[in-house]
Motif scaffolding. Structure first.
Motif, PDB file in Angstrom:
ATOM      1  N   ARG A  91     102.500   3.184  96.792  1.00 51.02           N
ATOM      2  CA  ARG A  91     103.396   3.944  96.086  1.00 51.02           C
ATOM      3  C   ARG A  91     104.933   3.864  96.081  1.00 51.02           C
ATOM      4  O   ARG A  91     105.589   3.756  95.327  1.00 51.02           O
ATOM      5  CB  ARG A  91     102.647   5.148  95.743  1.00 51.02           C
ATOM      6  CG  ARG A  91     102.971   6.072  94.809  1.00 51.02           C
ATOM      7  CD  ARG A  91     102.066   7.188  94.394  1.00 51.02           C
ATOM      8  NE  ARG A  91     101.921   7.948  95.726  1.00 51.02           N
ATOM      9  CZ  ARG A  91     102.458   9.036  95.939  1.00 51.02           C
ATOM     10  NH1 ARG A  91     103.547   9.395  95.502  1.00 51.02           N
ATOM     11  NH2 ARG A  91     102.180   9.539  97.173  1.00 51.02           N
TER      12      ARG A  91
ATOM     13  N   GLU B 186     107.703  -4.725  84.404  1.00 53.83           N
ATOM     14  CA  GLU B 186     107.863  -3.145  84.789  1.00 53.83           C
ATOM     15  C   GLU B 186     106.830  -2.231  84.499  1.00 53.83           C
ATOM     16  O   GLU B 186     106.235  -1.497  85.155  1.00 53.83           O
ATOM     17  CB  GLU B 186     109.112  -2.968  83.850  1.00 53.83           C
ATOM     18  CG  GLU B 186     109.852  -1.546  84.181  1.00 53.83           C
ATOM     19  CD  GLU B 186     111.419  -1.301  83.833  1.00 53.83           C
ATOM     20  OE1 GLU B 186     111.741  -0.559  84.357  1.00 53.83           O
ATOM     21  OE2 GLU B 186     111.704  -2.134  83.085  1.00 53.83           O
ATOM     22  N   SER B 187     106.318  -2.478  83.178  1.00 49.47           N
ATOM     23  CA  SER B 187     104.956  -1.560  82.742  1.00 49.47           C
ATOM     24  C   SER B 187     104.090  -1.805  83.639  1.00 49.47           C
ATOM     25  O   SER B 187     103.141  -0.732  83.955  1.00 49.47           O
ATOM     26  CB  SER B 187     104.822  -1.872  81.409  1.00 49.47           C
ATOM     27  OG  SER B 187     104.317  -3.063  81.063  1.00 49.47           O
ATOM     28  N   TYR B 188     103.853  -3.082  84.047  1.00 46.97           N
ATOM     29  CA  TYR B 188     102.639  -3.099  84.828  1.00 46.97           C
ATOM     30  C   TYR B 188     102.683  -2.461  86.409  1.00 46.97           C
ATOM     31  O   TYR B 188     101.906  -1.766  86.732  1.00 46.97           O
ATOM     32  CB  TYR B 188     102.524  -4.747  85.255  1.00 46.97           C
ATOM     33  CG  TYR B 188     101.669  -5.220  86.482  1.00 46.97           C
ATOM     34  CD1 TYR B 188     102.005  -5.353  87.389  1.00 46.97           C
ATOM     35  CD2 TYR B 188     100.070  -5.037  86.155  1.00 46.97           C
ATOM     36  CE1 TYR B 188     101.211  -5.756  88.872  1.00 46.97           C
ATOM     37  CE2 TYR B 188      99.307  -5.493  87.349  1.00 46.97           C
ATOM     38  CZ  TYR B 188      99.793  -5.642  88.585  1.00 46.97           C
ATOM     39  OH  TYR B 188      98.912  -6.095  89.433  1.00 46.97           O
TER      40      TYR B 188
ATOM     41  N   VAL C 115     104.375   0.051  86.626  1.00 45.88           N
ATOM     42  CA  VAL C 115     104.681   1.502  86.547  1.00 45.88           C
ATOM     43  C   VAL C 115     103.044   1.948  86.143  1.00 45.88           C
ATOM     44  O   VAL C 115     102.534   3.268  86.797  1.00 45.88           O
ATOM     45  CB  VAL C 115     105.268   1.864  85.255  1.00 45.88           C
ATOM     46  CG1 VAL C 115     104.999   3.303  84.660  1.00 45.88           C
ATOM     47  CG2 VAL C 115     106.961   1.624  85.245  1.00 45.88           C
ATOM     48  N   THR C 116     102.248   1.168  85.627  1.00 48.18           N
ATOM     49  CA  THR C 116     100.932   1.652  85.326  1.00 48.18           C
ATOM     50  C   THR C 116     100.291   1.726  86.889  1.00 48.18           C
ATOM     51  O   THR C 116      99.348   2.777  87.318  1.00 48.18           O
ATOM     52  CB  THR C 116     100.245   0.734  84.526  1.00 48.18           C
ATOM     53  OG1 THR C 116     100.756   0.196  83.660  1.00 48.18           O
ATOM     54  CG2 THR C 116      98.821   0.931  84.319  1.00 48.18           C
ATOM     55  N   ARG C 117     100.377   0.807  87.722  1.00 48.53           N
ATOM     56  CA  ARG C 117      99.882   0.684  89.034  1.00 48.53           C
ATOM     57  C   ARG C 117     100.490   1.890  89.761  1.00 48.53           C
ATOM     58  O   ARG C 117      99.594   2.618  90.427  1.00 48.53           O
ATOM     59  CB  ARG C 117     100.469  -0.375  89.729  1.00 48.53           C
ATOM     60  CG  ARG C 117      99.649  -1.798  89.394  1.00 48.53           C
ATOM     61  CD  ARG C 117      99.753  -2.748  90.705  1.00 48.53           C
ATOM     62  NE  ARG C 117      99.162  -2.327  91.952  1.00 48.53           N
ATOM     63  CZ  ARG C 117      98.601  -3.205  92.446  1.00 48.53           C
ATOM     64  NH1 ARG C 117      98.241  -4.458  92.331  1.00 48.53           N
ATOM     65  NH2 ARG C 117      97.995  -2.862  93.791  1.00 48.53           N
ATOM     66  N   TRP C 118     101.606   2.247  89.640  1.00 48.23           N
ATOM     67  CA  TRP C 118     102.285   3.466  90.369  1.00 48.23           C
ATOM     68  C   TRP C 118     101.547   4.789  89.881  1.00 48.23           C
ATOM     69  O   TRP C 118     100.995   5.572  90.584  1.00 48.23           O
ATOM     70  CB  TRP C 118     103.745   3.518  90.113  1.00 48.23           C
ATOM     71  CG  TRP C 118     104.236   4.715  90.658  1.00 48.23           C
ATOM     72  CD1 TRP C 118     104.867   4.695  91.917  1.00 48.23           C
ATOM     73  CD2 TRP C 118     104.484   5.851  90.046  1.00 48.23           C
ATOM     74  NE1 TRP C 118     105.169   5.930  92.273  1.00 48.23           N
ATOM     75  CE2 TRP C 118     105.153   6.778  90.882  1.00 48.23           C
ATOM     76  CE3 TRP C 118     104.373   6.453  88.835  1.00 48.23           C
ATOM     77  CZ2 TRP C 118     105.543   8.301  90.706  1.00 48.23           C
ATOM     78  CZ3 TRP C 118     104.852   7.658  88.271  1.00 48.23           C
ATOM     79  CH2 TRP C 118     105.395   8.327  89.310  1.00 48.23           C
ATOM     80  N   ARG C 119     101.231   4.667  88.298  1.00 47.07           N
ATOM     81  CA  ARG C 119     100.615   5.949  87.924  1.00 47.07           C
ATOM     82  C   ARG C 119      99.212   6.105  88.659  1.00 47.07           C
ATOM     83  O   ARG C 119      98.635   7.246  88.890  1.00 47.07           O
ATOM     84  CB  ARG C 119     100.569   5.961  86.445  1.00 47.07           C
ATOM     85  CG  ARG C 119     101.566   6.308  85.521  1.00 47.07           C
ATOM     86  CD  ARG C 119     101.001   7.338  84.558  1.00 47.07           C
ATOM     87  NE  ARG C 119     100.676   8.686  84.998  1.00 47.07           N
ATOM     88  CZ  ARG C 119     101.791   9.611  84.855  1.00 47.07           C
ATOM     89  NH1 ARG C 119     102.988   9.334  84.526  1.00 47.07           N
ATOM     90  NH2 ARG C 119     101.475  10.629  85.299  1.00 47.07           N
ATOM     91  N   ARG C 120      98.521   4.857  88.590  1.00 49.93           N
ATOM     92  CA  ARG C 120      97.240   5.191  89.064  1.00 49.93           C
ATOM     93  C   ARG C 120      97.053   5.684  90.605  1.00 49.93           C
ATOM     94  O   ARG C 120      96.338   6.384  90.612  1.00 49.93           O
ATOM     95  CB  ARG C 120      96.644   3.670  89.112  1.00 49.93           C
ATOM     96  CG  ARG C 120      94.930   3.655  89.108  1.00 49.93           C
ATOM     97  CD  ARG C 120      94.386   2.479  88.551  1.00 49.93           C
ATOM     98  NE  ARG C 120      94.942   1.077  89.273  1.00 49.93           N
ATOM     99  CZ  ARG C 120      95.243   0.314  88.939  1.00 49.93           C
ATOM    100  NH1 ARG C 120      95.177   0.005  87.672  1.00 49.93           N
ATOM    101  NH2 ARG C 120      95.633  -0.806  89.640  1.00 49.93           N
TER     102      ARG C 120
ATOM    103  N   TYR D 271      99.321   7.430  91.958  1.00 46.27           N
ATOM    104  CA  TYR D 271      99.694   8.793  91.711  1.00 46.27           C
ATOM    105  C   TYR D 271      98.601   9.599  91.200  1.00 46.27           C
ATOM    106  O   TYR D 271      98.484  10.847  92.055  1.00 46.27           O
ATOM    107  CB  TYR D 271     100.978   8.976  90.867  1.00 46.27           C
ATOM    108  CG  TYR D 271     101.713  10.204  90.866  1.00 46.27           C
ATOM    109  CD1 TYR D 271     101.675  11.251  89.897  1.00 46.27           C
ATOM    110  CD2 TYR D 271     102.370  10.586  92.041  1.00 46.27           C
ATOM    111  CE1 TYR D 271     102.255  12.392  90.013  1.00 46.27           C
ATOM    112  CE2 TYR D 271     103.047  11.816  92.252  1.00 46.27           C
ATOM    113  CZ  TYR D 271     103.172  12.676  91.268  1.00 46.27           C
ATOM    114  OH  TYR D 271     103.799  13.822  90.970  1.00 46.27           O
ATOM    115  N   ASP D 272      97.903   9.411  90.358  1.00 44.92           N
ATOM    116  CA  ASP D 272      96.839  10.180  89.884  1.00 44.92           C
ATOM    117  C   ASP D 272      95.774  10.149  90.817  1.00 44.92           C
ATOM    118  O   ASP D 272      95.082  11.440  91.010  1.00 44.92           O
ATOM    119  CB  ASP D 272      96.152   9.401  88.622  1.00 44.92           C
ATOM    120  CG  ASP D 272      97.083   9.621  87.332  1.00 44.92           C
ATOM    121  OD1 ASP D 272      97.000   8.750  86.186  1.00 44.92           O
ATOM    122  OD2 ASP D 272      98.111  10.440  87.477  1.00 44.92           O
TER     123      ASP D 272
END
Ligand code: ADP
Ligand code: MG
Length: 474
Positions: free
Chosen positions: A88, A110-112, A114-119, A121-122
């Motif tokens: 992360r 970028e969005s890929y 961010v999505t990985r980061w979000r996952r 993080y969640d």
């Protein structure tokens, strides 16, 4: 690779736990204070109503258990998640770094990311929520224990008064003492819990320190200045790779020679450079420095290398150069820094910065400024020269410069060679014409060597690629 990532997890954990030593240091006086207060209260209670002492002491037990369970879980929460955390943080780094911005944009990832980061993080948040819930449940149990004790003390007092064992006044004093004592017992239980958590973390830190010291303890002889570097039937394969990245390569470099290694991307140039510097252990063959295997020597004083991804520190220009030889420490000699910068062709533009060599090389900090890539590369070279090694290895430090700028930089290197041996790597066949000798690698093998003219006359791989690239840049 596996070991390396384990090491990073350990490092991250140890970083977290470095704070623990401070908290540990704070928990100790707290504990001592509570213990002293508790002893005083117990002495007072013993005089008035000794019967209450065991009751109050009992109230500490659920607290102690809960606090121990909480701290153990807190520890495994931060311990168990470190690889995810690291990923992360790395993603955060990539997403926020200006260095990587171009790459991220070109690849459209970028969005890929961010999505990985979000996952990640969640996942972390879900775990944290569960943890907080369990902490809450345990706190209720502990509070019930304390409330129970309070009731017991009240009941005991009522019984003592009604049975005539104690006066109302004595009981009131005893009750108050017992409550105060209870508060101290709670404090002790909390402090003990903290101690065990921080103690566990500190153990990580100490293990890492010990490992670092062990690594450093393998003392090698400092390498003498280079007279001759002999590469003999060198072979190396990356773990898990099907073929060898460097295969059966032999050549000799004499002191003061300027040798260029060329080849297309993926031909094994970087791997070869790392083997020359003793960064990898060969699977086959040897690299000998004068007459000793490189991995028997401590090369740090004698080898300077710039790899493709060199560091750009948020330091002053002077420190960016002086960091090349931290052994000199604070005795960093401004004249020597300037000399290195002059040799690398960096003195002119560094001298013109707002605060000269004291200017911070980042716009992220107050009063700082940034350099162009070509200027950074010259600073990186100055860093190596400040160290004054007898072997300089340059692995495409110029890869993102245009061919003219790269050629200019290599010409600078040629000038400052004198008794210094230089191995420079490029995938540009046009930039290395001035080298004393050019080694051509292809798929890990050394397929041709000679001067630019000899290789052109040979009409082989080098000649073919040179003409193709020359045509592309004409
Ligand atoms: N860390 C690594 N792990 C596995 N394979 C690698 C690693 N680094 C490079 N390789 C492989 O080794 C070969 C040589 O790579 P490299 O030495 O970086 O070539 P060059 O510097 O000439 O572009 C390539 O096939 C590359 O994919
Ligand atoms: Mg490379």
């Amino acid at each position: 690779m596996h070991h390396r990532s384990e090491f990073h997890d350990e490092l991250r954990r140890a970083k977290n736990s470095a704070d623990s030593s401070l908290q540990l240091a704070m928990a100790v006086p707290q504990l001592l204070g509570s213990a002293v207060a508790a002893i005083g209260l117990i002495a007072a209670a013993a005089v008035t109503v000794p019967a209450m002492i065991p009751v109050v002491a009992l109230s500490g037990i659920p607290l102690l258990l809960v606090s121990r369970a909480n701290s153990e879980e807190m520890y495994s929460f931060s311990f168990g998640r470190t690889p995810g955390d690291r990923e992360r943080f790395q993603l955060e780094g990539v997403l926020s770094s200006r260095d990587q911005a171009a790459e991220v944009r070109i690849f459209g990832i970028e969005s890929y990311l961010v999505t990985r980061w979000r996952r990640l993080y969640d996942e972390r948040i879900t775990e944290l929520v569960g943890l907080v819930r369990r902490f809450g449940r345990r706190s209720v149990i502990a509070a019930a224990g304390v409330a129970g004790t309070f009731l017991l003390v009240l009941g005991l007092g009522w019984w003592m008064v009604s049975s005539g064992t104690a006066t109302l006044a004595d009981t009131a004093v005893a009750g108050a003492t017992a409550l105060l004592l209870g508060a101290q017992v709670q404090q002790i239980a909390t402090s003990l819990g903290q101690l065990s958590e921080h103690g566990l973390r500190l153990a990580d830190f100490e293990r890492l320190l010990a490992a670092g010291i062990e690594r450093r303890a393998i003392r090698r002889d400092p390498a003498p200045p280079l007279r001759r570097l002999v590469v003999d039937r060198l072979g190396f394969a990356y773990p898990g790779a099907s073929g060898r990245a460097v295969d059966d390569v032999s050549f000799t470099v004499g002191a003061g020679e300027l040798v260029a290694i060329v080849g297309v991307n993926g031909s094994g140039k970087t791997t070869l450079a790392k083997l020359l510097c003793g960064l990898y252990r060969p699977d086959a063959g040897t690299v000998t420095w004068n007459d000793r295997p490189v991995h028997d020597l401590d090369l740090r004083g004698e080898v300077g290398a710039i790899f493709q991804t060199f560091a750009r520190y948020w330091f002053s220009a002077a420190d960016n150069i002086a960091i090349g030889d931290v052994a000199r420490g604070d005795t960093a000699d401004p004249a020597a820094v300037r000399r290195a910068a002059e040799l690398a062709g960096a003195d002119e533009f560094l001298g013109e910065l707002a605060q000269g060599y004291d200017t911070r090389l980042t716009v992220e900090l107050e009063g700082g400024t940034d350099l162009s890539l070509g200027q950074w590369q010259r600073v990186a070279i100055a860093r190596v020269l400040y160290r004054d090694p007898s072997l300089v290895v340059l692995d495409e430090p110029t890869a993102s410069l245009d061919p003219q700028a790269e050629a200019a930089l290599f010409a600078t290197l040629d000038d400052l060679r004198r008794d210094r041996t230089i191995v420079m790597i490029s995938h540009r066949f046009s930039s290395v014409r001035s080298a004393d000798r050019i080694l051509v690698v292809d798929r890990g093998r050394l397929i041709e060597q000679g001067t630019h003219e000899q290789l052109l006359d040979l009409g082989g791989h080098y000649a073919r690629l040179y003409r193709t690239q020359a045509a592309a840049f004409a």
